[in-house]
Enzyme design. Structure first.
Site, PDB file in Angstrom:
ATOM      1  N   LYS A   1       0.859  -1.193   0.000  1.00 23.06           N
ATOM      2  CA  LYS A   1       0.000   0.000   0.000  1.00 23.06           C
ATOM      3  C   LYS A   1       0.892   1.237   0.000  1.00 23.06           C
ATOM      4  O   LYS A   1       1.563   1.538   0.989  1.00 23.06           O
ATOM      5  CB  LYS A   1      -0.918   0.022   1.229  1.00 23.06           C
ATOM      6  CG  LYS A   1      -2.077   0.983   1.029  1.00 23.06           C
ATOM      7  CD  LYS A   1      -2.531   1.709   2.276  1.00 23.06           C
ATOM      8  CE  LYS A   1      -1.593   2.725   2.787  1.00 23.06           C
ATOM      9  NZ  LYS A   1      -1.526   3.992   2.015  1.00 23.06           N
TER      10      LYS A   1
ATOM     11  N   GLU B   1      11.314   1.609   9.549  1.00 23.91           N
ATOM     12  CA  GLU B   1      12.241   2.708   9.260  1.00 23.91           C
ATOM     13  C   GLU B   1      11.475   3.980   9.580  1.00 23.91           C
ATOM     14  O   GLU B   1      10.619   4.411   8.809  1.00 23.91           O
ATOM     15  CB  GLU B   1      12.662   2.612   7.784  1.00 23.91           C
ATOM     16  CG  GLU B   1      13.979   3.291   7.508  1.00 23.91           C
ATOM     17  CD  GLU B   1      13.764   4.673   6.958  1.00 23.91           C
ATOM     18  OE1 GLU B   1      13.704   5.618   7.791  1.00 23.91           O
ATOM     19  OE2 GLU B   1      13.650   4.817   5.742  1.00 23.91           O
TER      20      GLU B   1
ATOM     21  N   CYS C   1      14.071  11.302   5.881  1.00 21.62           N
ATOM     22  CA  CYS C   1      14.226  10.888   7.288  1.00 21.62           C
ATOM     23  C   CYS C   1      15.642  11.097   7.785  1.00 21.62           C
ATOM     24  O   CYS C   1      15.858  11.187   8.985  1.00 21.62           O
ATOM     25  CB  CYS C   1      13.890   9.412   7.449  1.00 21.62           C
ATOM     26  SG  CYS C   1      12.236   9.038   6.970  1.00 21.62           S
TER      27      CYS C   1
ATOM     28  N   GLU D   1      11.062  16.339  14.156  1.00 20.76           N
ATOM     29  CA  GLU D   1      11.567  16.418  12.789  1.00 20.76           C
ATOM     30  C   GLU D   1      10.770  17.502  12.043  1.00 20.76           C
ATOM     31  O   GLU D   1       9.544  17.441  11.989  1.00 20.76           O
ATOM     32  CB  GLU D   1      11.263  15.054  12.155  1.00 20.76           C
ATOM     33  CG  GLU D   1      12.183  14.576  11.132  1.00 20.76           C
ATOM     34  CD  GLU D   1      11.848  13.142  10.728  1.00 20.76           C
ATOM     35  OE1 GLU D   1      10.796  12.579  11.133  1.00 20.76           O
ATOM     36  OE2 GLU D   1      12.639  12.586   9.965  1.00 20.76           O
TER      37      GLU D   1
HETATM   38  C1  SIN Z   1      14.025   8.309   3.815  1.00 17.83           C
HETATM   39  O1  SIN Z   1      13.835   9.502   3.854  1.00 17.83           O
HETATM   40  O2  SIN Z   1      13.369   7.535   4.515  1.00 17.83           O
HETATM   41  C2  SIN Z   1      15.033   7.665   2.909  1.00 17.83           C
HETATM   42  C3  SIN Z   1      16.094   8.552   2.471  1.00 17.83           C
HETATM   43  C4  SIN Z   1      17.175   7.829   1.727  1.00 17.83           C
HETATM   44  O3  SIN Z   1      17.042   6.699   1.273  1.00 17.83           O
HETATM   45  O4  SIN Z   1      18.231   8.444   1.618  1.00 17.83           O
END
Ligand code: SIN
Length: 484
Positions: free
Chosen positions: A175, A253, A287, A386
């Protein structure tokens, strides 16, 4: 404009199909509708899981080389479709075209990598511990995998989950994020063209409102043996709690709060370039994006001057503008959060040295100026949460111990960066930072050959590298006796 062949239906058991309702996908630059896709419900999710469960025995029994060949064909089709895929990414996610092209290559690299890794899955033959007994260790696919993917890299994030799952012999229900489902559907169309059998890879799309129904159906389903998720920490915790009922394997993650530390012995120009790459990629919507920039006293002002000059020169605009370096934020919630963080920082004493406000381009309301703030402190919301946008808050520090303590003073532990030319400091700090990834004199960390993932509340599991298959396999021990 989308390429005309972009699919806009679910794909279940090898058939493109609709759900009871549909929802609109919009261009974040303009708010204009680019397409509509199925707003799937629990029934669609269950049908997808039925198909994946039915396809698992045959797919898992294929030889690793057969699976690898299909993945290699899929990789070749992704590479050949680079321009179309990049257009779809930019249309629904908003990132500048050159970044979308980069994302297609990045995502494709995971498919190629895991095609190669598939053929290297090995077990062990254990040295005889008891006479007349043989002990073997096999690695087997876990079963049906549910992949729930984010909007910031609509191609790369789903590719780096699906490719290792298929390589390991798992089947998949997926999804994609409600903001960016079209890229994922296009990717599944290419997998079908590469010869992936029906039912091995199933995808359903759902709006923000219907997503819980789809995900809950998979959480409750004992045939789904693994959930792989990239997204926020609160959702990751929810998935961990709710999958406990059937004890699924999990890869999470999750959110980050990356520190970026510039010591006084650093190459300042390299540090500025590293920060530009890490902070402003995808408009700060990653992230691993540096969220807190720590600069040592002696180089603080020189670093800030260089950074402010580079950031002020960034060109903000829609993906359709070739010069664009910072696109729109994904939606109104995202840009509201950035605005709230900057306002809160200013209230607590920060000063703006670049940007600091929404950009009114005439294209739409979701642009925020690339921003540098100084005099940031831990009391500010942007030090705790964040920001997920193009804002670099600079904190001043004096001593190594102090900055390592502050850098680690967060529940998150995905990525950290630091710049220094002192080899002893490099080892000390790299080992002291509590993160899954550390960039040392480097701002661009992403690679299919490296293990990507965090510690603490940034999650667990690793994507990419030779470790990336582990999360999709379990270990079976065979003990054969009576051989003496
Ligand atoms: C992400 O923002 O989760 C992944 C970033 C990346 O693969 O560099």
């Amino acid at each position: 404009m989308l390429p005309i062949q972009t699919p806009t239906q679910n794909h279940i058991a090898g058939i493109w199909c609709d759900s009871r309702a549909r929802f609109d996908v919009t261009d974040p630059a303009t708010g204009n509708v680019v397409a509509s896709v199925p707003d799937s419900d629990a029934d669609d999710a269950r049908r997808a899981a039925d198909a994946a469960a039915a396809a698992f025995p045959a797919w898992s029994r294929r030889t690793a080389r057969e699976r690898a060949q299909i993945l290699k064909r899929w990789h070749a089709l992704i590479v050949a479709s680079e321009a179309d895929l990049a257009r779809i990414i930019s249309a629904e996610q908003g990132k500048p075209m050159h970044e979308s092209v980069g994302e297609v290559r990045y995502g494709a690299s995971y498919v190629e990598w895991f095609a190669e890794e598939a053929t290297r899955i090995c077990g062990d033959v254990v040295a005889e511990a008891v006479p007349g007994r043989k002990m073997l260790v096999l690695r087997e696919p876990v079963g049906v995998v549910a992949a729930i993917t984010p909007w910031n890299f609509p191609l790369a994030m789903i590719a780096r989950k699906i490719a290792p799952a298929l390589a390991a012999g798992c089947t998949v229900v997926a999804k994609p994020a409600e903001d960016t489902p079209l890229t994922a559907l296009a990717l599944v169309r290419l997998a079908e063209q590469a010869g992936l059998p029906g039912g091995v890879l199933n995808i359903v799309t759902a709006s923000r409102e219907n997503t819980p129904a789809v995900v809950d159906a998979w959480l409750a389903d004992p045939r789904v043996r693994k959930i792989t998720f990239t997204g926020s920490t609160p959702v990751g915790k929810h998935l961990a709690r709710e999958s406990a009922g059937t004890l699924k394997k999990l890869s999470l993650e999750l959110g980050g709060n990356a520190p970026f530390i510039v010591f006084d012995d650093a190459d300042l120009d390299a540090a500025v370039e590293g920060l530009m790459a890490a902070k402003f990629r995808n408009g700060g919507q990653t992230c691993v994006c540096p969220n807190r920039v720590y600069v040592q006293d002696a180089v603080h002002d020189a670093f800030v001057d260089k950074l402010a000059a580079r950031v002020s020169a960034l060109h903000v605009g829609p993906a359709t503008e070739p010069a664009a370096q910072i696109g729109p934020m994904i939606n109104a919630r995202a840009v509201d959060k950035i605005e709230r963080h900057v306002r809160d920082a200013l209230r607590h004493g920060a000063r703006v040295v670049a940007g600091g406000e929404r950009v009114r381009t005439g294209d739409g309301p979701h642009y925020y100026a690339p921003t540098v703030l100084v005099d940031a402190t831990p009391a500010m919301a942007l030090a705790q949460e964040e920001t997920f946008g193009p804002v670099a808050p600079v904190f001043r520090f004096s001593h190594e111990d102090e900055v390592v303590r502050d850098a680690n003073d967060t529940p998150f532990g995905l990525a950290a960066y630091f710049y220094s030319r002192d080899v002893r400091r490099i080892w000390r700090v790299a080992q002291a930072l509590e993160t899954g990834i550390v960039g040392i004199n480097e701002g661009a960390l992403a690679s299919e050959a490296a293990p990507f993932g965090g510690v603490k509340e940034s999650g667990y599991g690793r994507e990419g590298s030779r470790h990336g298959l582990d999360d999709y396999m379990h270990t079976k021990y065979l003990c054969q006796g009576q051989l003496g």
